[in-house]
Design an enzyme around this catalytic site. Structure first.
Site, PDB file in Angstrom:
ATOM      1  NE  ARG A   1     -56.790  51.784  10.856  1.00  0.00           N
ATOM      2  CZ  ARG A   1     -55.854  50.540  10.656  1.00  0.00           C
ATOM      3  NH1 ARG A   1     -56.418  49.545   9.929  1.00  0.00           N
ATOM      4  NH2 ARG A   1     -54.716  50.526  11.126  1.00  0.00           N
TER       5      ARG A   1
ATOM      6  CG  ASN B   1     -55.927  53.201   7.664  1.00  0.00           C
ATOM      7  OD1 ASN B   1     -56.649  54.357   8.106  1.00  0.00           O
ATOM      8  ND2 ASN B   1     -55.111  52.710   7.989  1.00  0.00           N
TER       9      ASN B   1
END
Length: 94
Positions: free
Chosen positions: A21, A39
């Site tokens: 990320r 996520n």
């Protein structure tokens, strides 16, 4: 100037717990894109939404196919969608 577009992707593989990320945020910010990354609850995929010039989004798409060191990208499923124009930066969603 390139056509404004949006890209929605789901990246599968070893992409959680490896800084994926943060990698996406860094790449998107470097490219001047806006949107988000998160996520997914399955524990093995990351989802992202990015908006900006289509040619720049294509570059981000190429980068997420590789990912950061430590990640293993099994596959990437992306869809071109209409931009919302509702984002001012690129963030990590929980």
């Amino acid at each position: 100037m390139s056509e404004r577009a949006a890209l929605h992707c789901v990246v599968y593989g070893r992409v959680q717990g490896v800084g994926f990320r943060f990698f996406v945020v860094d790449e998107a910010e470097r490219l001047g894109l806006v949107g988000w990354v998160r996520n997914r609850p399955d524990g093995r995929s990351v989802e992202l939404w990015a908006e900006g010039p289509r040619s720049t989004l294509e570059h981000l798409q190429d980068r997420v196919r590789v990912g950061p060191p430590g990640a293993w990208v099994e596959r990437v499923e992306c869809t071109w969608v209409e931009p919302t124009g509702g984002y001012t930066d690129f963030t990590i969603r929980r």
